[in-house]
Design a protein around this motif. Structure first.
Motif, PDB file in Angstrom:
ATOM      1  N   GLN A   2       0.894  -1.152   0.000  1.00 31.60           N
ATOM      2  CA  GLN A   2       0.000   0.000   0.000  1.00 31.60           C
ATOM      3  C   GLN A   2       0.933   1.203   0.000  1.00 31.60           C
ATOM      4  O   GLN A   2       1.816   1.285   0.850  1.00 31.60           O
ATOM      5  N   PRO A   3       0.798   2.113  -0.969  1.00 31.41           N
ATOM      6  CA  PRO A   3       1.869   3.085  -1.180  1.00 31.41           C
ATOM      7  C   PRO A   3       2.006   4.127  -0.076  1.00 31.41           C
ATOM      8  O   PRO A   3       3.053   4.751   0.041  1.00 31.41           O
ATOM      9  N   ALA A   4       1.006   4.355   0.723  1.00 29.81           N
ATOM     10  CA  ALA A   4       1.117   5.356   1.788  1.00 29.81           C
ATOM     11  C   ALA A   4       1.782   4.750   3.017  1.00 29.81           C
ATOM     12  O   ALA A   4       2.841   5.191   3.444  1.00 29.81           O
ATOM     13  N   SER A   5       1.166   3.728   3.568  1.00 33.83           N
ATOM     14  CA  SER A   5       1.659   3.155   4.826  1.00 33.83           C
ATOM     15  C   SER A   5       2.866   2.273   4.615  1.00 33.83           C
ATOM     16  O   SER A   5       3.616   2.024   5.542  1.00 33.83           O
ATOM     17  N   ARG A   6       3.044   1.782   3.413  1.00 36.72           N
ATOM     18  CA  ARG A   6       4.078   0.802   3.030  1.00 36.72           C
ATOM     19  C   ARG A   6       3.832  -0.560   3.689  1.00 36.72           C
ATOM     20  O   ARG A   6       4.694  -1.439   3.610  1.00 36.72           O
ATOM     21  N   PHE A   7       2.705  -0.750   4.324  1.00 37.81           N
ATOM     22  CA  PHE A   7       2.290  -2.084   4.751  1.00 37.81           C
ATOM     23  C   PHE A   7       1.884  -2.860   3.492  1.00 37.81           C
ATOM     24  O   PHE A   7       1.612  -2.268   2.462  1.00 37.81           O
TER      25      PHE A   7
END
Lengths: 787, 264, 161
Positions: free
Chosen positions: B176-181
């Motif tokens: 997921q590009p925001a959280s990097r999770f």
């Protein structure tokens, strides 16, 4: 040979030393003895009637100094709007009241309802939890088209509707434009969204208000791009403090990108509360608060149409845009979708007839205002996507279609009221074609395909209007401020000098590049020049930094002031050299008599100015200090051509940027290293808009992308090395440096190239998708490819 | 943050004792808990830091050949020390969050929190690992009980996780590009007695085993064999980063890629 | 209040803190070391990266009491006592790896941690290592270039002045 100092040299930045050693002085680094802290209780509903706030329990809590609500601000002004747009019927825009703390109603999630001042921030937060707020929730209006329907819930009861203005430009052209569409050989139509963004400078906003009861002097330390403007707006229109009793300081500021132009409630609050509480009051935004309180950017929904004749010449253009204002008018919000957007719709093309309609709409969302590029990215995106779409519909090469319609003769008066002074769009496109290695693309595409990936290539051009702007013109257009810039050059007795500029540097490197200009003009070492900015107590009234205006307007003011210094210094030199003033030449920091070997050093002249023993006291005053205000006669028009190459993973929809080339024409350049860095940063923000960033509300007005957990900030691994060139230079004809400005270009010019490249990649995979909205996320790509 | 005391026990026994205090909560690496506290979404009166408990740190092999990782072992240590024994697990640890997060975040904290998008639960479940607590040993299949839900009881802490080492394994994630999770990630582990596939990021029920894929892969370990096998999108997380349908699609893609990376 | 003592940039430092006091608050407010910045509240931006016992950590996501007895290094301790920049700092200036300067302390500290473990990182390794450091100004080009240069690699072929 590159120069090693002065104009055109890539001088290393002097400000880096303090930033690299942790000795910068940002607003949050400032603590004032005895300061209290404020916590703002913010609305957690998007729309509601604020029936009452019971502060009694909170007031009794530990450390609480005072609790403020909207009622405390009834006697002072609301937040002012700095630009009044007139609609297509000649009526002024609707301008609702904008309170410092909500009064009667809340209109967006994050709107401040109450402010708790306490000894510590945690005590203030504790007390804020004890406030009992009675809100009757109302239906929220989030979607712009819904908001302007008859019977829609009104964001403001004190104005007629949610339609702030319905702007037509140029209204007189409308019929002719419509007629051209009826006669067109081909019409290309595109509907698109320019996604809402959050500027996200890495330094969150901070305000520290201080007050000296003994002298009745207010000081505000704030994270601002234009401290003088804040002083004027807040002093004159909000709090009624005369400017000579109000000092605004914007020290080191950690990025702005537009969102730190505006005057915010928290600034007015801290200034007001410092006097009310008789102690300094500090507010430091958390990132979560920033998402709910910094003005957002973009958020346009547009339908755009291009009429072409049988030879593919652009015959007419018309657009229909809904622009989100949010719940209130932020400081310069009305100007963004109008004068910073409609005037740019000609782009790089000689389209003879253009009509732009913009409906600005109130919704229950955070106010929207200028973000890097401000209106110009929205104009560029729709136009350059449309031209690409037209090329594909017509089966012609997108670059060839652009070239065929380029403006080639300058000055060029567009049908949307601006006159481009210079430019050479073929030159930047030529340069771009060379940089982008178009010939090698087919081989690179094959390599990608061998890995199971699709590869796409996209281009676009852009034009922007920078260096805003002539004050008399913007005054006619509705600006409630002048847009000049100032500089005071103070030469010290021993020859060093200080330039006090109204431009503000928050990453742009003015302390280095401005010094290069003055040093070159006088012929002295750059280190003899100090640049001072960001403090209303130290420099003359200035208008600040935005719209890529610092070097074009602020730099010009500095040149004018330095010219005055040189003129006076020549008078002194002529006296010292006992020669006619007209024979005095200044070169390499020395004044000489033309045709002789007689000379006097810069330092001897400056010393004479302050120790005027041997001095023409009958003719001129001692001292060497001059001020100039510069008001430009036109905007500047940087332009360029950008190309993007993407690789698309058809299974996941993930898009990676493989190459990005940017050929810009910024006119003359002061510091190529800094200019290149400005383009890099703009490109990252443009690519971020195109691929990653999206500010999303749900139907109830809750912000879904309210932290870095959901708002995708571009990271190093999302971006490539960029190929940037600015060797195409058509100097600006109307400012003394021939400069155009470079701060916003990258953000303006890059999104359409990215989207055009993604669509090209999809086509190569057999999917003829005519449009995809930004951000082009993997899930959207996958949906488009499988739709 | 609300205020709290921090206790810093040096032994598991002392930690358990401290956790018996009113409103006490364990603090592992804090990389999730501290942001939660900042938002005032939790109000413990005591935080019991597990950081100083040496008996909960380290990576070793037990007599059964299992890779045993202490609950307070940080990701960056796992990334280094598990590499020789279980490279897929080391690779997973090396890509959690970012380097600074990996220097504080712990396997025990991740497994105890069971964020539906965390990386470690996928490895634990796909490996059929055993979660060891101060009280008992819990099989992975019994341990994960839905989004942020585990078999842990009040005051129980994850002291160790024991991983049977597979013949081969691979972790494939799409971030997921925001959280990097992970938006969706698949951990595939091949053992002598069969293949296990665990999926994180996708389901509203948290990490889960994709049993249909396991059956096919246990029969024939080939990525191509999974083509056409789909998971139902209806139970998948749907948010601004992707629909349930998209996540369901990615479950297949990530699993196939993991299998392909293992030579299948 | 609890008393904490740690070594910061080679000097002993102590102060009274609450349980909830973050390491970054201790550094900024108690010690006046304001070079370490706070840019977010979800542990992502990396403006607060410092070294604790030689390892990069986010000082906003660690309590001060957890650093009891530790060796802490911050941006203020990176240059030589006479002000000479260290190799990484100098490379950032030489290659224009910073603009507004707010993320810079975290970037420099992360870069130092990277080069300690990986003295010659590739471009891709640098970019991935910086996943927890957000810069809004530079577009990362010159940061990556500066780190490559600081590691002794030839960066002359990477575009830009």
């Amino acid at each position: 040979m590159p120069k090693d100092s002065g104009i055109g040299a890539s001088s290393k930045r002097r400000e880096d030393i303090r930033f690299l050693t942790g000795s910068g002085n940002y607003t949050d680094d400032i603590n004032i003895r005895g300061q209290a802290h404020v916590y703002f209780l913010r609305s957690d509903v998007a729309h509601g009637t604020l029936k009452g706030i019971d502060t009694s329990a909170a007031e009794a809590m530990d450390g609480v100094v005072r609790i403020f609500t909207g009622a405390d601000f009834e006697a002072v002004g609301g937040m002012p709007c700095g630009w009044q747009v007139t609609d297509r019927h000649g009526q002024p825009m609707l301008e609702p009241k904008h309170p410092i703390l909500a009064h009667g109603k809340v209109r967006h999630v994050g709107e401040p309802i109450a402010a708790v001042v306490a000894d510590t921030l945690e005590q203030a937060r504790d007390a804020a939890e004890a406030l009992v707020v009675d809100i009757d929730e109302l239906p929220a209006v989030i979607d712009m088209k819904e908001a302007v329907r008859d019977g829609a819930t009104k964001v403001h009861d004190d104005i007629a509707s949610n339609l702030c203005y319905d702007w037509g430009f140029v209204e007189e052209n409308k019929d002719a434009v419509n007629k051209a569409f009826e006669e067109a050989a081909h019409v290309t139509t595109l509907e698109l969204v320019n996604n809402r963004l959050v500027a996200n400078p890495m330094e969150p906003r901070v305000a520290v208000g201080d007050y000296a009861r003994g002298t009745d002097e207010h000081t505000l330390y704030t994270t601002s791009q234009n401290p003088h403007v804040i002083r004027l707006l807040m002093g004159a229109f909000v709090l009624g403090i005369p400017e000579h009793k109000l000092r605004v300081v914007a020290p080191d500021v950690g990025g702005g990108f537009g969102t730190k132009i505006f005057h915010y409630q928290e600034e007015a609050f801290c200034t007001f509360a410092a006097k009310a509480c008789n102690r300094a009051v500090k507010w430091t935004s958390s990132r979560s608060e920033a998402f709910l309180s910094d003005a957002h950017g973009r958020d346009h929904v547009t339908k755009i149409e291009l009429a072409l004749d049988k030879d593919n010449n652009f015959a007419a253009l018309r657009t229909d845009t809904y622009a989100n204002m949010g719940a209130y008018l932020s400081t310069f919000a009305p100007s963004v979708p109008t004068w910073l957007h409609g005037t740019l719709m000609a782009g790089n093309y000689k389209t003879p007839l253009i009509y732009v309609n913009v409906k600005a709409v109130f919704t229950n969302t955070v106010p929207v205002d200028a973000y890097r590029g401000a209106g110009r990215p929205e104009a560029t995106y729709q136009l350059e996507r449309l031209v690409d779409k037209a090329a594909h519909e017509l089966g012609v090469d997108p670059i060839a279609l652009r070239r065929q319609n380029f403006i080639t003769e300058f000055p060029y008066a567009t049908p949307v009221a601006v006159e481009y002074d210079t430019g050479d769009y073929h030159a930047t496109m030529d340069k771009l074609e060379e940089m982008a290695d178009i010939a090698g693309f087919a081989a690179r595409r094959r390599e990608s395909e061998a890995k199971g990936k699709l590869r796409g290539f996209g281009v676009n051009c852009y034009i922007e209007a920078c260096g805003i702007a002539p004050s008399n013109l913007v005054g006619q257009l509705g600006a409630r401020a002048g847009l000049y810039e100032s500089a005071t050059v103070r030469v010290n007795a021993t020859g060093g000098l200080v330039v006090m500029t109204g431009s503000h540097s928050h990453g742009q490197g003015h302390e280095t590049s401005f010094a290069q200009v003055v040093a070159e003009m006088i012929g002295i070492d750059e280190n003899m020049v100090e640049i001072v900015h960001g403090d209303t107590a130290r420099g003359p009234m200035g208008m600040g930094t935005y719209g890529s205006r610092s070097i074009a307007v602020g730099g010009s003011a500095m040149v004018r002031a330095t010219e005055k210094i040189i003129a006076k210094a020549k008078k002194i030199a002529s006296h010292l050299l006992e020669a006619s003033e007209s024979d005095i030449e200044l070169k390499d920091g020395a004044f000489s008599v033309a045709g002789t070997d007689k000379s006097v050093a810069w330092g001897d002249v400056t010393l004479a100015a302050y120790v005027p023993h041997n001095y023409p006291l009958d003719d001129i005053e001692p001292g060497l200090e001059e001020t100039a205000f510069y008001d430009p006669s036109n905007f500047t028009y940087p332009s360029g051509a950008y190309a993007c190459e993407v690789e698309l993973d058809p299974e996941t929809g993930h898009v990676s940027i493989e190459r990005f080339s940017a050929a810009d024409d910024f006119g003359n350049i002061i510091n190529p290293m800094i200019v290149t860095g400005q383009v890099h940063g703009g490109l990252a923000q443009g690519i971020g808009q195109a691929l990653l960033e999206n500010c999303v509300y749900d139907a109830e007005g809750q912000l879904l992308s309210a932290s870095y957990m959901d708002y995708a900030m571009p990271r190093a691994s999302d971006l490539p090395f960029y190929d940037v060139d600015h060797s195409c230079q058509t100097p600006c004809t109307h400012n003394p440096l021939g400069v155009k400005g470079c701060g916003e270009a990258g953000a303006i010019g890059s999104p359409p190239a990215v989207v055009n490249a993604v669509l090209d990649a999809m086509r190569s995979g057999g999917k003829n998708v005519s449009h995809i909205d930004m951000p082009v996320t993997p899930s959207r790509v996958w949906a488009a490819m499988n739709g | 943050m609300y205020n709290f005391e921090i206790e810093k026990p040096a032994t598991i026994a002392d930690a358990v004792k401290a956790l018996g205090r009113d409103e006490a909560q364990p603090l592992s690496g804090g990389q999730t808990l501290i942001p939660t506290l900042k938002a005032r979404l939790a109000a413990p009166s005591v935080l019991v830091s597990l950081h100083g408990i040496d008996e909960m740190k380290g990576v070793c092999l037990d007599d059964d050949g299992r890779l045993c990782i202490g609950g307070a072992t940080i990701h960056s240590v796992v990334a280094k020390e598990a590499q020789a024994h279980y490279p897929a697990l080391a690779g997973l640890a090396a890509r959690i969050g970012d380097p600074a997060v990996r220097n504080r975040g712990t396997i025990g904290g991740s497994v105890a929190n069971n964020d539906p998008s965390a990386c470690y639960p996928a490895a634990v479940l796909a490996s059929g690992a055993t979660v060891v607590t101060n009280k008992r040993e819990i099989a992975a299949d019994d341990y994960f009980q839905g989004m942020f839900a585990t078999a842990l009881e009040e005051g129980e802490i994850v002291t160790e996780v024991k991983f049977p080492i597979p013949q081969s394994a691979h972790y494939e994630k799409h971030i997921q590009p925001a959280s990097r999770f992970p938006l969706v990630a698949a951990f595939v582990a091949k053992y002598a007695d069969g293949v296990r596939v665990a999926i994180t990021g996708a389901s509203e029920d948290g990490v889960f085993r994709w049993t249909e894929a396991e059956e096919m892969l246990s029969n024939s370990f080939a990525a191509d064999g999974l083509k056409g096998l789909t998971v139902d999108g209806s139970g998948m997380i749907s948010d601004l980063h992707g629909s349930g349908e998209y996540r369901a699609h990615l479950v297949g893609v990530m699993t196939r890629r993991a299998v392909a990376a293992m030579g299948g | 209040m609890t008393k904490v003592t740690m070594t910061v940039n080679g000097k002993s430092a102590s102060g009274d803190v609450e349980g909830r006091t973050l390491l970054v608050e201790f550094l900024r407010e108690n010690l006046g070391l304001t070079g370490t910045h706070v840019g977010c509240d979800t542990s992502q931006c990396g403006a607060c990266v410092v070294h604790v016992d030689g390892e990069a950590v986010k000082a906003c996501t660690m309590f001060a009491v957890e650093a009891q007895g530790a060796e802490v290094a911050t941006i203020e301790g990176q240059a030589a006592p006479d002000g000479t920049l260290n190799t990484i700092q100098q490379a950032f200036q030489d290659h224009h790896g910073l603009q507004c300067g707010f993320c810079t302390p975290g970037m420099v500290m992360s870069a130092a941690a990277l080069l300690k473990d990986n003295p010659k990182p590739t471009e891709a390794e640098i970019r991935h290592y910086l996943d927890g450091n957000i810069c809004r100004c530079t577009g990362y080009h010159n940061i990556v270039k500066a780190i490559m240069a600081a590691s002794g690699q030839d960066v002359s072929r990477i575009a830009a002045e």
